[in-house]
Scaffold this motif. Structure first.
Motif, PDB file in Angstrom:
ATOM      1  N   GLU A  39     -12.147  -6.375   0.532  1.00 13.11           N
ATOM      2  CA  GLU A  39     -13.205  -7.222  -0.008  1.00 13.11           C
ATOM      3  C   GLU A  39     -14.551  -6.909   0.639  1.00 13.11           C
ATOM      4  O   GLU A  39     -15.596  -6.962  -0.027  1.00 13.11           O
ATOM      5  CB  GLU A  39     -12.836  -8.695   0.176  1.00 13.11           C
ATOM      6  N   ALA A  97      -6.377  -0.285  -1.233  1.00  8.48           N
ATOM      7  CA  ALA A  97      -5.656  -0.349   0.041  1.00  8.48           C
ATOM      8  C   ALA A  97      -5.586   0.991   0.749  1.00  8.48           C
ATOM      9  O   ALA A  97      -5.786   1.082   1.971  1.00  8.48           O
ATOM     10  CB  ALA A  97      -4.246  -0.904  -0.192  1.00  8.48           C
ATOM     11  N   SER A 138       0.797  -1.224   0.000  1.00  7.30           N
ATOM     12  CA  SER A 138       0.000   0.000   0.000  1.00  7.30           C
ATOM     13  C   SER A 138       0.827   1.269   0.000  1.00  7.30           C
ATOM     14  O   SER A 138       0.334   2.319  -0.387  1.00  7.30           O
ATOM     15  CB  SER A 138      -0.941   0.026   1.208  1.00  7.30           C
ATOM     16  N   LYS A 173      -5.670  -4.427   5.180  1.00  8.56           N
ATOM     17  CA  LYS A 173      -5.578  -5.787   4.669  1.00  8.56           C
ATOM     18  C   LYS A 173      -6.640  -6.053   3.606  1.00  8.56           C
ATOM     19  O   LYS A 173      -7.675  -5.410   3.545  1.00  8.56           O
ATOM     20  CB  LYS A 173      -5.715  -6.796   5.820  1.00  8.56           C
ATOM     21  N   ARG A 174      -6.352  -7.065   2.787  1.00  7.42           N
ATOM     22  CA  ARG A 174      -7.205  -7.365   1.640  1.00  7.42           C
ATOM     23  C   ARG A 174      -8.627  -7.705   2.057  1.00  7.42           C
ATOM     24  O   ARG A 174      -9.583  -7.345   1.368  1.00  7.42           O
ATOM     25  CB  ARG A 174      -6.598  -8.521   0.835  1.00  7.42           C
ATOM     26  N   ARG A 196       3.984  -8.701   1.300  1.00  9.85           N
ATOM     27  CA  ARG A 196       2.658  -8.714   0.688  1.00  9.85           C
ATOM     28  C   ARG A 196       2.501  -9.977  -0.162  1.00  9.85           C
ATOM     29  O   ARG A 196       3.502 -10.586  -0.570  1.00  9.85           O
ATOM     30  CB  ARG A 196       2.468  -7.476  -0.195  1.00  9.85           C
ATOM     31  N   GLY A 223      -4.569 -12.272   7.270  1.00 12.08           N
ATOM     32  CA  GLY A 223      -4.076 -12.087   5.911  1.00 12.08           C
ATOM     33  C   GLY A 223      -2.954 -13.020   5.505  1.00 12.08           C
ATOM     34  O   GLY A 223      -2.525 -12.993   4.352  1.00 12.08           O
TER      35      GLY A 223
END
Length: 282
Positions: free
Chosen positions: A230, A236, A36, A225-226, A70, A193
């Motif tokens: 979602e 990010a 990010s 975090k992803r 990542r 994650g």
């Protein structure tokens, strides 16, 4: 929930108390490729200025990493990692008024970083990096420093995810004991994650109290975090609100430290959550 109070002190005069309030670990990515903010702080002057901003905003710990972890990151050698740290770490140690953790899973890098002034090792493989069996625990014991030991695994297959995580942490504690590292130096991290699907990340967040019931402080790293992206369908850099909500959940579940990019707003949210969690009988 009654929290254990831990007090750490280092030879350079820096101290840290865990358990009196939620601590904020500010992320300083000294890398060109973090997910990010890669490249924003990988010049010495920029990194030092960002450290000063994070401390002013409420960071209790500065966490420096020289290798991105990542998803899909390009791994680098310990020599390359140390070379990245060589220019910044002595200056950071001299200028930073709060303890510094080094984000690395390589024992050689950790040993170098502690020698150069780092106070804490933050290991994404929880002392269990397969390529270096026992080495990180040995370094931490020899240097006598606290370790943030994160849960991680290759793949996302579990029999019982919380039970499997507890077993992982028990193995970490055993490795620490075998190396001579005091259990009071261990801090655990559920590894949101890492080695987990979206649904598994959500499940772990919902069941954090089962992990904070363990006799170790828990660090929570949900920043940008992803899984937040979602849920919110955001890139990010726009996930701060979701990060804040996750951190408040973490405080209410008993987590002791939050590892974040956006220090000022998260520190304020955690102070509010702490106030709501105060024991009225005191």
């Amino acid at each position: 929930m009654k929290k254990e109070i831990r007090r750490y002190a280092w030879k350079d005069g820096k101290t840290l108390t865990i358990g009196e309030k939620t601590l904020i670990m500010g992320i300083l990515n000294y890398t060109p490729d973090s997910f990010s903010d890669g490249g924003k702080w990988n010049r010495i002057d920029d990194a030092l200025r960002h450290m000063e901003e994070m401390v002013a905003d409420g960071a209790d710990i500065i966490d420096i990493g020289a290798e991105s972890t990542r998803p899909g990151h390009q791994a680098i050698t310990a020599e390359e990692e140390i070379e990245r740290l060589r220019g910044i770490l002595p200056k950071l140690a001299a200028a930073c008024p709060v303890p510094i953790s080094v984000d690395t899973y390589k024992a050689e890098t950790a040993a170098y970083a502690v020698d150069m002034g780092a106070h804490i090792i933050n290991d994404i493989w929880g002392l269990q990096y397969e390529a270096e069996p026992g080495q990180m625990a040995a370094v931490a014991a020899a240097k006598d420093v606290p370790v943030v030991a994160m849960h991680n695994q290759n793949g996302t297959e579990y029999t019982d995810i919380i039970g499997d995580m507890k077993a992982f942490f028990a193995c970490t504690a055993e490795l620490a004991a075998e190396a001579g590292l005091a259990q009071s130096k261990l801090i655990f991290d559920p590894g949101i994650g890492f080695g987990k699907t979206f649904a598994q990340n959500i499940y772990v967040m919902k069941h954090l109290r089962e992990l904070t019931a363990l006799p170790y402080p828990m660090l929570l790293g949900t920043s940008r975090k992803r899984f937040i992206g979602e849920v919110l369908d955001l890139p990010a850099e726009e996930r701060m609100e979701g990060t804040g909500a996750a951190c408040v959940v973490g405080v209410l579940a008993g987590c002791a430290i939050m590892r974040v990019h956006d220090v000022k707003p998260i520190a304020r949210m955690c102070r509010m959550a702490d106030a709501l969690c105060e024991d009225d009988s005191r």
